[in-house]
Motif scaffolding. Sequence first.
Motif, PDB file in Angstrom:
ATOM      1  N   VAL A   1     -12.645   6.742   1.522  1.00 45.06           N
ATOM      2  CA  VAL A   1     -13.886   6.838   0.748  1.00 45.06           C
ATOM      3  C   VAL A   1     -13.646   6.401  -0.690  1.00 45.06           C
ATOM      4  O   VAL A   1     -14.430   5.626  -1.254  1.00 45.06           O
ATOM      5  N   LYS A   2     -12.545   6.881  -1.277  1.00 42.63           N
ATOM      6  CA  LYS A   2     -12.276   6.527  -2.675  1.00 42.63           C
ATOM      7  C   LYS A   2     -12.065   5.033  -2.844  1.00 42.63           C
ATOM      8  O   LYS A   2     -12.498   4.433  -3.847  1.00 42.63           O
ATOM      9  N   GLU A   3     -11.418   4.380  -1.899  1.00 42.30           N
ATOM     10  CA  GLU A   3     -11.100   2.958  -2.016  1.00 42.30           C
ATOM     11  C   GLU A   3     -12.286   2.062  -1.700  1.00 42.30           C
ATOM     12  O   GLU A   3     -12.445   0.992  -2.297  1.00 42.30           O
ATOM     13  N   ARG A   4     -13.149   2.472  -0.762  1.00 40.03           N
ATOM     14  CA  ARG A   4     -14.185   1.563  -0.269  1.00 40.03           C
ATOM     15  C   ARG A   4     -15.570   1.797  -0.850  1.00 40.03           C
ATOM     16  O   ARG A   4     -16.404   0.891  -0.817  1.00 40.03           O
ATOM     17  N   ASP A   5     -15.842   3.007  -1.323  1.00 42.25           N
ATOM     18  CA  ASP A   5     -17.184   3.322  -1.807  1.00 42.25           C
ATOM     19  C   ASP A   5     -17.200   3.306  -3.325  1.00 42.25           C
ATOM     20  O   ASP A   5     -16.635   4.195  -3.969  1.00 42.25           O
ATOM     21  N   PRO A   6     -17.868   2.328  -3.938  1.00 42.40           N
ATOM     22  CA  PRO A   6     -17.883   2.257  -5.403  1.00 42.40           C
ATOM     23  C   PRO A   6     -18.617   3.415  -6.050  1.00 42.40           C
ATOM     24  O   PRO A   6     -18.469   3.647  -7.255  1.00 42.40           O
TER      25      PRO A   6
ATOM     26  N   VAL B   1      -4.113  -4.585  -2.114  1.00 41.99           N
ATOM     27  CA  VAL B   1      -5.030  -4.407  -0.990  1.00 41.99           C
ATOM     28  C   VAL B   1      -5.564  -5.748  -0.522  1.00 41.99           C
ATOM     29  O   VAL B   1      -5.663  -6.029   0.663  1.00 41.99           O
ATOM     30  N   SER B   2      -5.903  -6.631  -1.495  1.00 34.12           N
ATOM     31  CA  SER B   2      -6.400  -7.958  -1.138  1.00 34.12           C
ATOM     32  C   SER B   2      -5.373  -8.736  -0.344  1.00 34.12           C
ATOM     33  O   SER B   2      -5.694  -9.421   0.624  1.00 34.12           O
ATOM     34  N   GLN B   3      -4.091  -8.629  -0.763  1.00 36.76           N
ATOM     35  CA  GLN B   3      -3.036  -9.331  -0.042  1.00 36.76           C
ATOM     36  C   GLN B   3      -2.886  -8.792   1.371  1.00 36.76           C
ATOM     37  O   GLN B   3      -2.680  -9.545   2.323  1.00 36.76           O
ATOM     38  N   ILE B   4      -3.008  -7.461   1.501  1.00 34.12           N
ATOM     39  CA  ILE B   4      -2.923  -6.864   2.840  1.00 34.12           C
ATOM     40  C   ILE B   4      -4.063  -7.374   3.703  1.00 34.12           C
ATOM     41  O   ILE B   4      -3.889  -7.734   4.851  1.00 34.12           O
ATOM     42  N   HIS B   5      -5.288  -7.412   3.125  1.00 36.27           N
ATOM     43  CA  HIS B   5      -6.447  -7.906   3.863  1.00 36.27           C
ATOM     44  C   HIS B   5      -6.189  -9.327   4.380  1.00 36.27           C
ATOM     45  O   HIS B   5      -6.472  -9.661   5.527  1.00 36.27           O
TER      46      HIS B   5
ATOM     47  N   ASP C   1     -11.350 -13.487   8.480  1.00 35.40           N
ATOM     48  CA  ASP C   1      -9.931 -13.489   8.101  1.00 35.40           C
ATOM     49  C   ASP C   1      -9.560 -12.275   7.267  1.00 35.40           C
ATOM     50  O   ASP C   1      -8.431 -12.154   6.803  1.00 35.40           O
ATOM     51  N   LYS C   2     -10.505 -11.337   7.078  1.00 32.16           N
ATOM     52  CA  LYS C   2     -10.239 -10.111   6.341  1.00 32.16           C
ATOM     53  C   LYS C   2     -10.806  -8.931   7.125  1.00 32.16           C
ATOM     54  O   LYS C   2     -11.680  -9.102   7.978  1.00 32.16           O
ATOM     55  N   ILE C   3     -10.313  -7.746   6.831  1.00 34.18           N
ATOM     56  CA  ILE C   3     -10.790  -6.558   7.526  1.00 34.18           C
ATOM     57  C   ILE C   3     -12.154  -6.177   6.951  1.00 34.18           C
ATOM     58  O   ILE C   3     -12.252  -5.759   5.798  1.00 34.18           O
ATOM     59  N   PRO C   4     -13.222  -6.290   7.720  1.00 31.39           N
ATOM     60  CA  PRO C   4     -14.556  -6.051   7.156  1.00 31.39           C
ATOM     61  C   PRO C   4     -14.795  -4.620   6.708  1.00 31.39           C
ATOM     62  O   PRO C   4     -15.520  -4.374   5.745  1.00 31.39           O
ATOM     63  N   SER C   5     -14.169  -3.657   7.368  1.00 27.04           N
ATOM     64  CA  SER C   5     -14.366  -2.265   6.952  1.00 27.04           C
ATOM     65  C   SER C   5     -13.746  -1.996   5.592  1.00 27.04           C
ATOM     66  O   SER C   5     -14.140  -1.051   4.902  1.00 27.04           O
ATOM     67  N   PHE C   6     -12.769  -2.805   5.181  1.00 30.82           N
ATOM     68  CA  PHE C   6     -12.161  -2.669   3.856  1.00 30.82           C
ATOM     69  C   PHE C   6     -12.975  -3.420   2.798  1.00 30.82           C
ATOM     70  O   PHE C   6     -13.195  -2.923   1.707  1.00 30.82           O
ATOM     71  N   THR C   7     -13.395  -4.628   3.121  1.00 36.06           N
ATOM     72  CA  THR C   7     -14.131  -5.423   2.138  1.00 36.06           C
ATOM     73  C   THR C   7     -15.555  -4.914   1.956  1.00 36.06           C
ATOM     74  O   THR C   7     -16.156  -5.127   0.904  1.00 36.06           O
ATOM     75  N   MET C   8     -16.126  -4.274   2.986  1.00 29.63           N
ATOM     76  CA  MET C   8     -17.511  -3.792   2.967  1.00 29.63           C
ATOM     77  C   MET C   8     -18.481  -4.931   2.639  1.00 29.63           C
ATOM     78  O   MET C   8     -19.532  -4.730   2.026  1.00 29.63           O
TER      79      MET C   8
ATOM     80  N   PRO D   1      -3.910   0.881   3.523  1.00 32.62           N
ATOM     81  CA  PRO D   1      -4.002   1.801   2.400  1.00 32.62           C
ATOM     82  C   PRO D   1      -4.600   3.154   2.756  1.00 32.62           C
ATOM     83  O   PRO D   1      -4.403   4.111   2.049  1.00 32.62           O
ATOM     84  N   SER D   2      -5.369   3.255   3.829  1.00 37.16           N
ATOM     85  CA  SER D   2      -6.047   4.506   4.117  1.00 37.16           C
ATOM     86  C   SER D   2      -5.705   5.044   5.485  1.00 37.16           C
ATOM     87  O   SER D   2      -6.497   5.696   6.126  1.00 37.16           O
ATOM     88  N   SER D   3      -4.514   4.759   5.966  1.00 41.58           N
ATOM     89  CA  SER D   3      -4.103   5.252   7.270  1.00 41.58           C
ATOM     90  C   SER D   3      -2.932   6.201   7.156  1.00 41.58           C
ATOM     91  O   SER D   3      -2.047   5.993   6.335  1.00 41.58           O
ATOM     92  N   PRO D   4      -2.922   7.260   7.993  1.00 45.48           N
ATOM     93  CA  PRO D   4      -1.774   8.157   7.923  1.00 45.48           C
ATOM     94  C   PRO D   4      -0.472   7.474   8.266  1.00 45.48           C
ATOM     95  O   PRO D   4       0.595   7.968   7.937  1.00 45.48           O
ATOM     96  N   SER D   5      -0.547   6.306   8.929  1.00 44.51           N
ATOM     97  CA  SER D   5       0.672   5.594   9.272  1.00 44.51           C
ATOM     98  C   SER D   5       1.374   5.044   8.043  1.00 44.51           C
ATOM     99  O   SER D   5       2.467   4.517   8.133  1.00 44.51           O
TER     100      SER D   5
END
Length: 349
Positions: free
Chosen positions: A162-167, A35-39, A328-335, A52-56
Motif C-alpha cells: 500500500v505504501k509503495e503503490r498508493d500515492p 523498483v523501476s529496474q526490478i519492474h 514488459d512491466k508488472i502492472p500491479s506495481f506501476t498501477m 519490494p512488497s513480498s515476504p520472500s
Amino acid sequence: MMRWYSLLTSTPKQVSLLFVSHFHSTFVTPSPKQVSQIHHRWWGYPKPSFTPSSPSCRQRVNTLHTGSSVEQIQVHEVVEHDVWMKMQDEARFDATEEPILSSYYNSSILSHKSLETALANHLAVKLSSASLPSSALSDLFVRVLETDQAIMDAVKSDLRAVKERDPACISHVHCFLNFKGFLACQAHRVAHKLWLQRRKILAVMIQNRVSEVFAVDIHPGAKIGSGILLDHATGIVVGETAVIGNNVSILHSVTLGGTGKVSGDRHPKIGDGVLIGAGTCILGNIKVGEGAKIGAGSVVIKDVPPRTTVVGNPAKLVGGKNNPVKLDKIPSFTMDHTSHISDFYDYCV
C-alpha cells in the motif's frame, strides 16, 4: 562510513545489527529507481528472487560474500523489526503534529508490544458490536496472529504494498489505522485460517462483520497471497473458491464471482502481479495469467493470457487475439491504467 572489513570479523548477530542500521533502506525499502529496474527485468528469466512488497524478500540477500567465507544474515528478522519500528516512529511523529490524536495513537500503536497485538486490538475495535465485545475478538485475533508467521509475513507485505503503490498513503501507520482495504484483507486472513481449521461459524461471522463495517465481502474460503493492495476497496466481492496470487492490485467495485450455473470450484484464479481496474467483473472458474491487466469496467468470462491487457464488455485483448500487446512491466506495481489505450480505442474523449 561503514568499514567493510568489520563484516569479515563480526559474528552473525553483529552482522545482522550492522545490516539493520546500514542496509535496511536498500534491501527492505528499495528506491524508486531500484523498483523501476526490478519492474523492467521482471519478465526475463531467471526471475528475481524478491519483490519490494513480498515476504520472500527475506530471501533476497541471505548471504554476504566476504572472501572465502559466507556470513548468514537473517533478513526476515530485519524486515519484521523494520516495519513495526517505522510504524511506532510514524505514530510518535503524528501524535506530536496532532496532539488531539495522541490518546488514539497510544491506544492503537504505542501501548502495544508488537504488530500482532496492535493489529488484533485495532481489528477488534473496528469489528466489535454491542453483542460482540472487542475483548473477545481481540483474544481470538491475537491467538491466530501470534501463532501463524505466514499471516504476519503477509500483513507486512501488504503494508509495504500500500505504501509503495498508493500515492494517497502518507505512511505505514496511516495505512494501518485508516485504510479499510488493508484492514479487510487482514481480517480475511484470520477468517481464512479459522475456515481451514473448520471453525466455519466464527469465520463466517468475521466475514459478515467485515462486509458490514468495511463494505468488502471476501468469503473466508478464498485464498489470497501477499503484497495485496485493495485500493479504496468499497464494493469488492470475492467468492469462496477464488484464488488471488501475490502482488495483486485490485480497485473498488470489483467482483470475482461465479456464473450462477455451477457449484464446486466456480470462481476466478488471479495470477501474480495482476492489476484489476475499478468496476470489473471476472466471472467463472477462469484464469487471469500473471502480470495481466484488466481495464476498468470490464466483464471477463474467458481466460486472460499472461502479460496482456483486456478491456471492455465483453473483455477483448488489446492488440487483438492473434497479436496481443505484451506488457514488459508488472502492472500491479506501476498501477498504470492507460498505457496502450490508443491500440484499443480509435479516439479518446
